[in-house]
Structures are given as C-alpha cells and as structure tokens.
Design an enzyme around this catalytic site. Structure first.
Site, PDB file in Angstrom:
ATOM      1  N   CYS A   1      44.236  37.000 171.690  1.00  0.00           N
ATOM      2  CA  CYS A   1      44.577  38.085 170.761  1.00  0.00           C
ATOM      3  C   CYS A   1      43.311  38.735 170.228  1.00  0.00           C
ATOM      4  O   CYS A   1      43.201  39.961 170.174  1.00  0.00           O
ATOM      5  CB  CYS A   1      45.427  37.532 169.622  1.00  0.00           C
TER       6      CYS A   1
ATOM      7  N   GLY B   1      38.894  39.290 158.095  1.00  0.00           N
ATOM      8  CA  GLY B   1      38.844  38.172 157.165  1.00  0.00           C
ATOM      9  C   GLY B   1      38.552  36.849 157.832  1.00  0.00           C
ATOM     10  O   GLY B   1      38.818  35.786 157.246  1.00  0.00           O
TER      11      GLY B   1
ATOM     12  N   CYS C   1      51.768  32.928 165.750  1.00  0.00           N
ATOM     13  CA  CYS C   1      52.481  33.993 165.047  1.00  0.00           C
ATOM     14  C   CYS C   1      53.770  34.417 165.736  1.00  0.00           C
ATOM     15  O   CYS C   1      54.739  34.788 165.078  1.00  0.00           O
ATOM     16  CB  CYS C   1      51.567  35.198 164.841  1.00  0.00           C
TER      17      CYS C   1
END
Length: 398
Positions: A113, A137, A210
């Site tokens: 990803c 982040g 996810c």
C-alpha cells in the site's frame, strides 16, 4: 533559509499535503504543520468499502475514518479532500495479497500500500496540487545529507518504529516525503492532539489489516482465490503423511498451534508447497535459516546498490516487523541478491520483507530491503571449500 521541513521558503509560502487516515497520528501531523504556518491540504483515501461498518475492537472502519479526518480538517481550518482509490487499491494491494497467500507466501499488504498507492499515486497527486512535500503520520524520520538528499532513519520511539513497512520507498520519493512524528513518542503525539483539541486524541489504533475488518483474512482469499482453500496433506520432513488440512492459507511458517496433529514433540510449520498443497512440519531447529534469496530489492543507502555491495556488504536486517535487526551479509549472487544471516533466524517466510539497516538499534539508517523469495538452512556439517564464514546450504528450502 530552510524552514522546519528542510524546505526553502517561509512556511506560509510552502504548501504541504498531509495524508489523513482519520487516526491520531496523521491528524496530529496536520494540526502541527498548520500551527507552524504551513499551507496544509488534507487528503483522505477511500481505499475500501465494507458497507455496514463493523465495530469490533481494533478494527478499521472506512466510513468512520473518513468522518474523523474531515472533522479534524474542519477543526484546524484546512481544506480536505477524499479521493476514491478503491480500484487501484484493489488491484495493487488486495489482489496481490490474495495471490501471495495462495502461492504459499505470507504477504505484508501495508508495504505494498505504501509503495504502490500512497507513495506513488498520492504523491503524484500532491505534486499536481503544487505541494512542496507530502507529509504522513508514520513513525520514521528522515535526515538531510550533505549532498541535499535525504536518509531514512528509524523512529526515536523504537516500539512505534514503522521503517520495516517503508523500506520500498525510493530515493526520489524520500526526498519529497516528510515525517514530522519521527522524533516523537506515541504519548507525545496524543498529548499534542489534546493540545489542539482534536476529537481523535484518544482514538484507538487500528490493529487489523484495513480491508479485513473481521480479522479473518481467509474470507478475502476464499472470494478471490477459492482454490487456495482446497484441502491437502500435512507431512513430516521426510514426506510421510501425518495429517490433513483445509487449505495452506490457514498456515504460516513458524506456526505451532492449530496443526491438529498429535505428536510426542512440538511440531512447527517449516514449508508451504502451493503446487502440491502440502504443509511440511518439523522440529523447531528446522526453522532456523541462514540464507535468504531476495526479489524486488530497493536501495536507499546512497550510491548504487552494486557499488555498495561489492564483494559483500556487512549490515543488519529485520526479517519480521517485530524482530530486532540481526547481523548479516548482503551479496550479489547469480544476477540477484542474497542475505547471509550470521546467526540464523527462525520463521523466515517467503513474502515477508527483509529490511536493511546500518546499525542494530537506535535511530539506525534504513538502507533498503527486499522481499523474501526463499530461504535455506545451514548444513549441520559444512563441506564447502569456500571461506569458512560462508555457510553451506542444506537442500531444505522454504
């Protein structure tokens, strides 16, 4: 004069795109850069759609995350966009994930990803928006080198370091990326979010893949690669059948529990053969591998990979995200690259990453890495005429 992001110009004249996932880390990143005066644009990627969201503890929820990212953007006063990347995410990440498992590997979808969606497609979008940098982040840091390029280094908070998942970042991408949280700890990030009065300050970290909110990754594989769940044999290292299984995707290298076999001594999965649908089990000592054949090697250690390797490059490697870096040698062999582990490692699985570092701890520099294609054990007694430091390799490979 360089600003706090090591870019030319005043913060207010510097546009930065922040990849906002809806979690506390990316939200704090956006708020921090906004407070420093940067022209911040938040982008959230719609990568998957679960329909009716699941709210199991530790699970991702696409709709909730997008809502949280939008709420944070409104709170700190920055423009926010949601981009539909579902089709490219499915092709680049989900399909590859299923195919890898079906072939007997243990993939790491977060790496793919980052490599093919966030740091390729999203980065291109950031450039199109006129941004001078893309900030995330992630808990990893980068440092400016004397020649103006950047080096990736491990995060100050070793427990949060995400360098293993970012080894495939290219030098060109690294020069454009910024990681404002790399020198902070998770508690410091949450405190920063509280100072900015962000609604996600205490939001729980996502623990699952996810696109597998249920935690049952076999559901995804069964839908995309139904043949991967065909039954087969469990055999010992001599090929004797000692049990049956319901699909090789239920197993990973190093697994001990859930084998469904009664034995006088503990048995571990040492090999998965997708062609014969065989799961090979053996004693724990059979898990220790000393040589790793790599594919898709990425180098960000400066100069060219071949010049750095030479006759052999001493470095440190991680073969799992939770493992500490171990001393090793990187060598060019037969047109490819191999790692020789000085002390050996257990549970080396094809599909996982082998990441290179210049030191065993601290904020070590990330030199690159590659995906594990196969691994081999050292023979009990070396009969090789080569240098004694180079172990002979047994026929047993995984």
């Amino acid at each position: 004069m360089l600003n706090s992001l090591d870019l030319e110009g005043r913060p207010q004249d510097t546009r930065v795109v922040v990849a906002m996932s809806g979690g506390v880390d990316s939200s704090a990143t956006a708020a921090l850069l906004k407070s420093q005066g940067y022209d911040v644009v938040g982008i959230t990627l719609q990568l998957y759609d679960h329909g009716a969201a699941t709210h199991r503890k530790g699970a991702c929820c696409a709709g909730r995350d997008i809502h949280d990212a939008r709420d944070v953007a409104e709170r700190i006063g920055i423009p926010h966009y949601v981009l539909d990347y579902e089709s490219r995410f499915r092709e680049s990440v989900i399909d590859n994930f299923a195919a890898s498992y079906a072939s007997g590997e243990t993939p790491v979808p977060c790496i793919e990803c980052n490599r093919s969606v966030k740091f390729r497609d999203l980065l291109a979008t950031a450039r199109d928006l006129g941004a001078q940098a893309l900030a995330t982040g992630h808990y990893v840091a980068s440092r400016r080198l004397a020649d103006g390029s950047r080096a990736m280094v491990c995060a100050a908070d070793a427990d949060r370091d995400q360098s293993y998942f970012l080894f495939a970042t290219t030098q060109e991408q690294l020069d454009y990326l910024r990681f404002p949280l790399g020198d902070m700890s998770k508690p410091q990030t949450r405190e920063l979010a509280r100072q900015f009065d962000l609604s996600v300050a205490d939001k729980q970290d996502s623990q699952d893949i996810c696109f597998v909110p249920s935690g049952r990754y076999t559901d995804v594989i069964e839908r995309l690669k139904p043949n991967a769940l065909e039954p087969g044999e469990i055999v010992d290292m001599d090929g004797h059948v000692i049990g049956r299984h319901d699909g090789i995707v239920h197993f990973t290298i190093g697994q001990r529990r859930g084998l469904g076999i009664a034995a006088s001594a503990p048995l571990y999965v040492v090999k998965l053969d997708a062609i014969t649908r065989r799961v090979v089990v053996g004693p724990r000592e059979a898990l220790r591998m000393h040589r790793i054949v790599l594919r898709d090697v990425n180098w960000i250690g400066g100069g060219t990979l071949d010049s750095a390797v030479g006759d052999g490059l001493e470095l440190f490697v991680k073969v799992r995200s939770t493992r500490a870096p171990q001393p090793a040698w990187l060598r060019a062999v037969n047109g490819g690259y191999e790692i020789e582990l000085v002390g050996g490692e257990e549970g080396v699985s094809p599909g996982q990453a082998c990441v290179f570092y210049d030191a065993p701890d601290g904020q070590a520099r990330v030199l690159g890495g590659g995906f594990i294609k196969s691994a081999a054990a050292k023979s009990p007694v070396s009969t090789s005429p080569r240098d004694a430091n180079v172990p002979a390799v047994a026929a047993m490979r995984v």
